[in-house]
Design a protein around this motif. Sequence first.
Motif, PDB file in Angstrom:
ATOM      1  N   GLN A   1     -10.130   7.448  -8.655  1.00 43.38           N
ATOM      2  CA  GLN A   1      -8.967   6.799  -9.231  1.00 43.38           C
ATOM      3  C   GLN A   1      -8.498   5.678  -8.301  1.00 43.38           C
ATOM      4  N   VAL A   2      -8.419   4.476  -8.840  1.00 44.98           N
ATOM      5  CA  VAL A   2      -7.999   3.321  -8.047  1.00 44.98           C
ATOM      6  C   VAL A   2      -6.483   3.343  -7.892  1.00 44.98           C
ATOM      7  N   GLN A   3      -6.029   3.178  -6.654  1.00 43.07           N
ATOM      8  CA  GLN A   3      -4.595   3.095  -6.385  1.00 43.07           C
ATOM      9  C   GLN A   3      -4.318   1.928  -5.455  1.00 43.07           C
ATOM     10  N   LEU A   4      -3.247   1.199  -5.750  1.00 39.85           N
ATOM     11  CA  LEU A   4      -2.776   0.116  -4.908  1.00 39.85           C
ATOM     12  C   LEU A   4      -1.306   0.405  -4.608  1.00 39.85           C
ATOM     13  N   VAL A   5      -0.953   0.474  -3.341  1.00 37.97           N
ATOM     14  CA  VAL A   5       0.409   0.826  -2.955  1.00 37.97           C
ATOM     15  C   VAL A   5       0.967  -0.255  -2.047  1.00 37.97           C
ATOM     16  N   GLU A   6       1.979  -0.956  -2.567  1.00 40.60           N
ATOM     17  CA  GLU A   6       2.612  -2.038  -1.814  1.00 40.60           C
ATOM     18  C   GLU A   6       3.770  -1.503  -0.981  1.00 40.60           C
ATOM     19  N   SER A   7       4.075  -2.228   0.084  1.00 49.64           N
ATOM     20  CA  SER A   7       5.250  -1.947   0.896  1.00 49.64           C
ATOM     21  C   SER A   7       5.657  -3.222   1.620  1.00 49.64           C
ATOM     22  N   SER A  25      -7.030   2.333  -2.446  1.00 48.27           N
ATOM     23  CA  SER A  25      -7.923   3.481  -2.384  1.00 48.27           C
ATOM     24  C   SER A  25      -8.662   3.631  -3.702  1.00 48.27           C
ATOM     25  N   GLY A  26      -9.766   4.370  -3.658  1.00 51.70           N
ATOM     26  CA  GLY A  26     -10.519   4.637  -4.873  1.00 51.70           C
ATOM     27  C   GLY A  26     -11.521   3.572  -5.261  1.00 51.70           C
ATOM     28  N   MET A  27     -11.781   2.643  -4.363  1.00 45.10           N
ATOM     29  CA  MET A  27     -12.749   1.586  -4.634  1.00 45.10           C
ATOM     30  C   MET A  27     -13.310   1.069  -3.308  1.00 45.10           C
TER      31      MET A  27
END
Length: 111
Positions: A1-7, A25-27
């Motif tokens: 599962q692709v996840q992109l988490v901004e901060s 993550s996930g790629m």
Amino acid sequence: QVQLVESGGGLVQPGGSLRLSCVVSGMTFRSYDMAWDRQAPGKERELVAHISSGGVTTYADSVKGRFTISRDNAKNTVYLQMNSLKGEDTAVYYCRCNAYWGQGTQVTVSS
């Protein structure tokens, strides 16, 4: 599962700086181009900066010379360094890879 988490978003005064981060993550991060988009209230989402898998960068005219996109393939992270911020930079900033977006991080430039 692709996840992109901004901060890294927040409230900053005009002329100030912020650095946004996006952990992916996930790629296979290093194989993909990455981008930062933004959407201001009442406006369409627009491309801010793009970095290819090989590190070639492009910018929207409105941010050239003020923003810098970079990536750290060892950390699966893409950054957006924003300097000399202006009120018109106020928006939700999104990290993007192909058809995937993060949840966004709010940047507000105000005195």
